[in-house]
Design an enzyme around this catalytic site. Sequence first.
Site, PDB file in Angstrom:
ATOM      1  N   LYS A 137     -35.752  -4.679  33.071  1.00 17.19           N
ATOM      2  CA  LYS A 137     -35.265  -6.057  33.154  1.00 17.19           C
ATOM      3  C   LYS A 137     -34.197  -6.318  34.214  1.00 17.19           C
ATOM      4  O   LYS A 137     -33.560  -7.377  34.228  1.00 17.19           O
ATOM      5  CB  LYS A 137     -34.767  -6.575  31.790  1.00 17.19           C
ATOM      6  CG  LYS A 137     -35.682  -6.335  30.612  1.00 17.19           C
ATOM      7  CD  LYS A 137     -37.159  -6.380  30.932  1.00 17.19           C
ATOM      8  CE  LYS A 137     -37.688  -7.789  31.153  1.00 17.19           C
ATOM      9  NZ  LYS A 137     -39.117  -7.694  31.608  1.00 17.19           N
ATOM     10  N   SER A 194     -32.553 -10.220  28.065  1.00 15.45           N
ATOM     11  CA  SER A 194     -33.884 -10.187  28.673  1.00 15.45           C
ATOM     12  C   SER A 194     -34.773  -9.143  27.990  1.00 15.45           C
ATOM     13  O   SER A 194     -35.958  -9.378  27.736  1.00 15.45           O
ATOM     14  CB  SER A 194     -33.752  -9.891  30.170  1.00 15.45           C
ATOM     15  OG  SER A 194     -35.006  -9.883  30.805  1.00 15.45           O
ATOM     16  N   HIS A 230     -38.713   3.504  35.696  1.00 18.41           N
ATOM     17  CA  HIS A 230     -37.536   3.146  34.892  1.00 18.41           C
ATOM     18  C   HIS A 230     -36.828   4.399  34.395  1.00 18.41           C
ATOM     19  O   HIS A 230     -35.920   4.318  33.567  1.00 18.41           O
ATOM     20  CB  HIS A 230     -37.956   2.329  33.664  1.00 18.41           C
ATOM     21  CG  HIS A 230     -38.385   0.920  33.959  1.00 18.41           C
ATOM     22  ND1 HIS A 230     -37.763   0.129  34.894  1.00 18.41           N
ATOM     23  CD2 HIS A 230     -39.359   0.146  33.401  1.00 18.41           C
ATOM     24  CE1 HIS A 230     -38.361  -1.063  34.917  1.00 18.41           C
ATOM     25  NE2 HIS A 230     -39.324  -1.074  34.026  1.00 18.41           N
TER      26      HIS A 230
HETATM   27  P1  A3P Z   1     -35.025 -12.897  32.430  1.00 14.73           P
HETATM   28  O1  A3P Z   1     -35.700 -12.386  31.210  1.00 14.73           O
HETATM   29  O2  A3P Z   1     -33.532 -12.904  32.287  1.00 14.73           O
HETATM   30  O3  A3P Z   1     -35.551 -14.207  32.893  1.00 14.73           O
HETATM   31  P2  A3P Z   1     -38.052  -6.682  35.469  1.00 14.73           P
HETATM   32  O4  A3P Z   1     -38.957  -7.097  36.565  1.00 14.73           O
HETATM   33  O5  A3P Z   1     -37.118  -5.577  35.853  1.00 14.73           O
HETATM   34  O6  A3P Z   1     -38.765  -6.458  34.195  1.00 14.73           O
HETATM   35  O7  A3P Z   1     -37.035  -7.879  35.223  1.00 14.73           O
HETATM   36  C1  A3P Z   1     -37.469  -9.101  34.674  1.00 14.73           C
HETATM   37  C2  A3P Z   1     -36.326 -10.097  34.772  1.00 14.73           C
HETATM   38  O8  A3P Z   1     -36.180 -10.497  36.145  1.00 14.73           O
HETATM   39  C3  A3P Z   1     -36.592 -11.364  33.984  1.00 14.73           C
HETATM   40  O9  A3P Z   1     -35.298 -11.850  33.618  1.00 14.73           O
HETATM   41  C4  A3P Z   1     -37.271 -12.215  35.043  1.00 14.73           C
HETATM   42  O10 A3P Z   1     -37.279 -13.586  34.767  1.00 14.73           O
HETATM   43  C5  A3P Z   1     -36.393 -11.895  36.248  1.00 14.73           C
HETATM   44  N1  A3P Z   1     -37.037 -12.186  37.539  1.00 14.73           N
HETATM   45  C6  A3P Z   1     -38.279 -11.870  37.934  1.00 14.73           C
HETATM   46  N2  A3P Z   1     -38.533 -12.331  39.173  1.00 14.73           N
HETATM   47  C7  A3P Z   1     -37.403 -12.956  39.571  1.00 14.73           C
HETATM   48  C8  A3P Z   1     -37.023 -13.661  40.763  1.00 14.73           C
HETATM   49  N3  A3P Z   1     -37.868 -13.808  41.790  1.00 14.73           N
HETATM   50  N4  A3P Z   1     -35.782 -14.190  40.819  1.00 14.73           N
HETATM   51  C9  A3P Z   1     -34.913 -14.045  39.798  1.00 14.73           C
HETATM   52  N5  A3P Z   1     -35.212 -13.404  38.646  1.00 14.73           N
HETATM   53  C10 A3P Z   1     -36.445 -12.860  38.539  1.00 14.73           C
END
Ligand code: A3P
Length: 295
Positions: free
Chosen positions: A48, A138, A108
Amino acid sequence: LEKMEATLHPEAKRIHGIPLIKYFAENWEQVEVFQAREDDILIATYPKAGTTWVSEIVDLIMNNCDPEKCKRDAIYNRVPFLEGAMPGVPSGTEILTAAPSPRVIKTHLPVQLLPKTFWDKDCKVIYVARNAKDIAVSYFYFYQMAVVHPHPGTWEEFLEKFMDGEVVFGSWYDHVKGWWEKQKNCRILYLFYEDMKEDPKREIQRILQFLEKDISEEALEKIVHLTSFQEMKSNPMANYSSVPKDIMDHTISPFMRKGIAGDWKNHFTLAQNEQFEEDYQKKMAECGLKFRNEL
Ligand code: A3P
């Protein structure tokens, strides 16, 4: 009914003390024998932290900023998940072994669990870190929608488990500190989600420099635009919408959920915040790592 519950949110299984998704743990042998290549680029994160965001940025850079090329496949196939494994689909290591170089690889794993082959080959690593409170929120939503995770319990219960490191991929605190330490003697670019939110262009430039890539101002602007939260949320090749519902259920919570810094304020009670901060100081006081909990 009980049986269905069990397959929906299977218990985590430990590998070298770290809880992993059951199917990942059962595939661990493949990860141990994995062979890195010198030109592999590894994207390492605690879940996340912005993995998908940085993956999309790097894939665009590696494909001359051509958005059509980056729509060739879903993000989890373009940037395969090293330790990822699910019943009935090729594992991360299987996809990677068949992939042409240069490969961009997602992991991860906490630093001590990363196969040594990546250090032997001196691979470049991009690590992305995000503040603990937003990660906890998240991750809580992700546990619910990605039903291969154990039961999250209530928010209160999940937060406790998060603080104890009793969640998939283990302690956030150890993860960010472990990779931070490793940076001192390996090729690691250590980025922060909050910095990327604040000034994506600046952080993309840092990635370009690290990867020794030179692109036009126009192409740079294009990457900033294509990797904005709104663009990625509506991009079926970036938003995980193609994952089968028995692995990710977007009706519970979309993968592209909010994409902001500071959403924890909508979830932590005052008491939870106080307790969290006190515990945080104990765990993080001496490491020199500074996070921003909001912008
Ligand atoms: P939230 O749940 O806070 O919205 P990962 O890819 O490591 O699993 O992380 C997912 C998190 O990154 C989610 O956070 C997601 O919405 C956010 N995320 C994904 N793409 C993004 C972007 N282009 N800009 C900002 N946040 C992004």
